[in-house]
Design a protein around this motif. Structure first.
Motif, PDB file in Angstrom:
ATOM      1  N   GLN A  92     -10.641   0.906   0.792  1.00 32.01           N
ATOM      2  CA  GLN A  92      -9.365   0.764   0.275  1.00 32.01           C
ATOM      3  C   GLN A  92      -9.767   0.898  -1.445  1.00 32.01           C
ATOM      4  OE1 GLN A  92      -6.291   1.311   1.264  1.00 32.01           O
ATOM      5  NE2 GLN A  92      -7.164   1.213   3.254  1.00 32.01           N
ATOM      6  N   VAL A 111      -3.772  -5.192  -0.608  1.00 30.90           N
ATOM      7  CA  VAL A 111      -4.637  -3.812  -0.375  1.00 30.90           C
ATOM      8  C   VAL A 111      -6.022  -4.075  -0.310  1.00 30.90           C
ATOM      9  CG1 VAL A 111      -5.387  -1.599  -1.618  1.00 30.90           C
ATOM     10  CG2 VAL A 111      -2.911  -2.262  -1.480  1.00 30.90           C
ATOM     11  N   GLY A 125       0.945  -1.306   0.057  1.00 30.41           N
ATOM     12  CA  GLY A 125      -0.250  -0.033   0.087  1.00 30.41           C
ATOM     13  C   GLY A 125       0.670   1.156   0.018  1.00 30.41           C
TER      14      GLY A 125
END
Length: 342
Positions: free
Chosen positions: A187, A179, A76
């Motif tokens: 997200q 993610v 991320g």
């Protein structure tokens, strides 16, 4: 561009009294082009200079940092609100202008795999999701956006940090799972699935998508339970002029050969210049309108069957086509200009 211009040997020159705001917009585009295209050479020269001038300890320290931080693009990155909100991103967006149009809410208790089309020559519309220049992050303040790019883009020192400070991650399956598998939600990963193959079809007025056999993104959505979000960037293919490379030509054969070997397509294109409107590497000032579609709910399936993948892939194509048809005339696309899927 709406101002008096001078022609020199057939080249349309920008007027000397171009307003400051437009010069700043050009600076915004140059900043992004520099950061994405020329930093590797600049950093190599900087490190060489440091080694020659007795600053080798700094290079060694950075090497240790690189070793320690190597896996960050898989987890991320570390997006910074400061970098995402730099004024220069607004100048960049105003150059075209670049605008987004959301057709639905994105609740922050879910994760999203946003799939953008078309790729275009350089995928400029993806910049919506790596800055707040268009106000996207003000519109969805509780969603963390991540633009996915090639793993090799994180091999360049300093450039890799610049990318991650803007929320960019690599496009590997591991990265997407890390993610989109976040159980807290909120997200969103942006994937331009057409890639290098689709870039070869980036010609003004045409919308040819490499999508029929691209099903990996559907499998990732099923494995993580992330909602699929179709996204279409109207105007993306109008920013540059590309050499004629129809299927069957020698040029197209050579481009495909290099793409299959290196993973990157050699594209012969041009736009406008910094101080002229006729030729250069700058994109033309064309309106860019990115329409974000309604999320397609996806049930998490650890080991999806091919039948399940095909079914969701067909539904995705159906929703994407609907999004395109419902919006194309709003953004100056002829009613008879249909999507072509390859």
């Amino acid at each position: 561009d709406g101002f008096r211009m001078t022609r020199i040997l057939g080249v349309k020159m920008a007027p000397w009294n171009t307003p400051l705001r437009r010069r700043l917009q050009t600076a915004g585009v140059l900043y992004h082009f520099w950061a994405n295209s020329f930093t590797m050479l600049a950093v190599a020269m900087l490190f060489l200079f440091m080694l020659i001038c007795g600053l080798a300890p700094l290079v060694i320290l950075y090497s240790f940092w690189l070793w320690w931080d190597w896996d960050s693009p898989y987890h991320g990155g570390y997006a910074s609100r400061y970098f995402l909100n730099l004024r220069i991103h607004k100048w960049f967006a105003d150059y075209f202008p670049l605008k987004f149009h959301a057709t639905s809410e994105l609740p922050d208790d879910k994760n999203y795999l946003i799939v953008m089309h078309p790729h275009g020559v350089v995928g400029i519309s993806s910049y919506h999701f790596m800055s707040n220049g268009t106000g996207l992050m003000d519109r969805f303040p509780k969603i963390n956006f991540h633009v996915c790019t090639l793993v090799a883009n994180f091999w360049a020192p300093l450039r890799r940090e610049w990318l991650m400070l803007h929320g960019v991650i690599n496009c590997s399956k591991q990265s997407l799972h890390n993610v989109l598998g976040d159980s807290r939600g909120g997200q969103a990963a942006l994937l331009v699935v057409g890639g290098a193959a689709e870039a070869l079809d980036a010609h003004p007025g045409k919308h040819i998508l490499t999508l029929k056999t691209r099903k990996g993104f559907v499998k990732v959505a099923l494995e993580t339970g992330a909602s699929l979000v179709p996204c279409f960037a109207f105007g993306e293919n109008d920013l540059f002029l590309q050499a004629s490379n129809k299927e069957g030509t020698i040029l197209r054969w050579l481009q495909t050969l290099v793409k299959n070997f290196c993973g990157v397509s050699p594209i012969f294109f041009f736009g406008r210049g910094i101080f002229n409107y006729t030729f250069g590497f700058m994109p033309f000032r064309k309106p860019l309108n990115t329409v974000i579609g309604k999320p397609i709910p996806v049930e998490k399936t650890e080991n999806p069957t091919q039948e399940k993948i095909d079914e969701l892939h067909s539904l995705y194509i159906e929703r994407l086509t609907e999004l395109y048809e419902e919006n194309k005339e709003k953004y100056d696309v002829d009613a008879e200009n249909n999507l072509i899927l390859r």
